[in-house]
Scaffold this active site. Structure first.
Site, short mmCIF file in Angstrom:
data_model
loop_
_atom_site.label_atom_id
_atom_site.label_comp_id
_atom_site.label_asym_id
_atom_site.label_seq_id
_atom_site.Cartn_x
_atom_site.Cartn_y
_atom_site.Cartn_z
N CYS A 141 -11.15 21.52 71.04
CA CYS A 141 -10.08 22.11 70.81
C CYS A 141 -10.28 23.86 70.52
O CYS A 141 -10.54 24.40 71.49
CB CYS A 141 -9.37 21.58 69.44
SG CYS A 141 -7.57 21.86 69.19
N HIS A 192 -8.73 16.04 70.68
CA HIS A 192 -9.60 15.64 69.83
C HIS A 192 -10.24 14.28 69.72
O HIS A 192 -9.49 13.43 69.39
CB HIS A 192 -8.65 15.87 68.27
CG HIS A 192 -8.65 17.22 68.01
ND1 HIS A 192 -9.61 17.83 67.02
CD2 HIS A 192 -7.48 17.98 68.12
CE1 HIS A 192 -9.17 18.90 66.79
NE2 HIS A 192 -7.93 19.18 67.28
N GLU A 229 -12.66 13.14 68.19
CA GLU A 229 -12.98 12.59 67.06
C GLU A 229 -12.03 12.40 65.82
O GLU A 229 -12.31 11.82 64.61
CB GLU A 229 -13.63 13.90 66.33
CG GLU A 229 -12.95 15.06 65.42
CD GLU A 229 -12.41 15.98 66.60
OE1 GLU A 229 -12.08 17.17 66.11
OE2 GLU A 229 -12.20 15.57 67.67
#
Length: 252
Positions: free
Chosen positions: A119, A220, A222
């Protein structure tokens, strides 16, 4: 004798956001996921805060890292890419973190240190190499984020097309379902970069450096709602890149 684990520098913007506790709590879940997946992948991870450390200390504390992950966070200050202030939905800036992360990316490219940007980290790669940002996406259909909701509810799912033959395609295939929450994107490409993924509206979703082992993804992996295979796959690509760098150095 067993070999020491590879060292991974996990670099965030700042460790604390007392002015934005809900956003900070959500960011902490994502940092924790990177650290957890890194540990499961056999990395020894060092968590480093660029905004708290500044350029010199960030470079010093990451000097021995075998690979680097630069995480998401606040908007990059416009002065670092020749942009103006006062743009739509302008977020807060941390110029100390910006300068430190830009220096870190430039050193990684100079050294050939494998690096993954996520990001904001993806955007930092582009800015570090002289690229620009789209300061605010005209995203009427909510492809890239859910607007007007708390930060921990702003992630949206969408598809990206990945360039066949790219390093990213080797990790994830030629298409992936991803999770995003951003209002800025890569504009003019930085020196040495190529686009390796786009969303359906043409937004740049991933870049790779043409000669250094550096990749940036706008989404993202994660995030807690993401495909749980994505982040380990990307960390696996970092590990493979470390092995390749070491093989080249040994052969030389």
């Amino acid at each position: 004798m067993s070999r020491a684990p590879l060292r991974l520098a996990v670099v965030e913007v700042t460790r604390r956001r007392p002015h934005a506790p809900r956003y900070d709590a959500y960011v902490q879940t994502m940092v924790a996921q990177v650290l957890a997946d890194a540990g499961e992948g056999g990395w020894a991870a060092d968590r480093l805060s660029a905004g708290d450390l500044g350029v010199d200390d960030l470079l010093r504390l990451s000097d021995a890292a075998d690979a680097i992950v630069v995480l998401g966070g606040e908007d990059i200050a416009p002065e670092f890419y020749g942009g103006g202030s006062g743009y739509v939905a302008e977020g807060s800036h941390d110029v100390v973190a910006d300068a430190a992360q830009i220096a870190l990316v430039r050193r990684a490219i100079g050294r050939g240190t494998p690096l993954l940007g996520i990001c904001r980290g993806h955007q930092i790669i582009n800015v570090a190499l002289g690229g620009t940002l789209v300061q605010h996406l005209d995203d009427a259909h909510g492809l890239h984020r859910a607007a007007d909701v708390p930060a921990d509810r702003s992630m949206v799912g969408h598809d990206v097309a990945i360039e066949p033959g790219s390093g990213l395609a080797a990790a994830l295939g030629v298409g992936a379902r991803v999770r995003s929450a951003h209002h800025q994107a890569v504009g003019r490409l930085g020196d040495g970069l190529r686009v390796v993924a786009r969303s359906s509206d043409g937004t740049v979703e991933a870049v790779e450096h043409r000669s250094a082992p550096v990749t940036g993804v706008q989404w993202h992996p994660e995030d807690r709602g993401s495909d749980r295979a994505q982040l380990p796959a990307l960390l696996g690509r970092l590990r493979a890149a470390v092995a390749s760098v070491r093989a080249v150095a040994h052969a030389a």
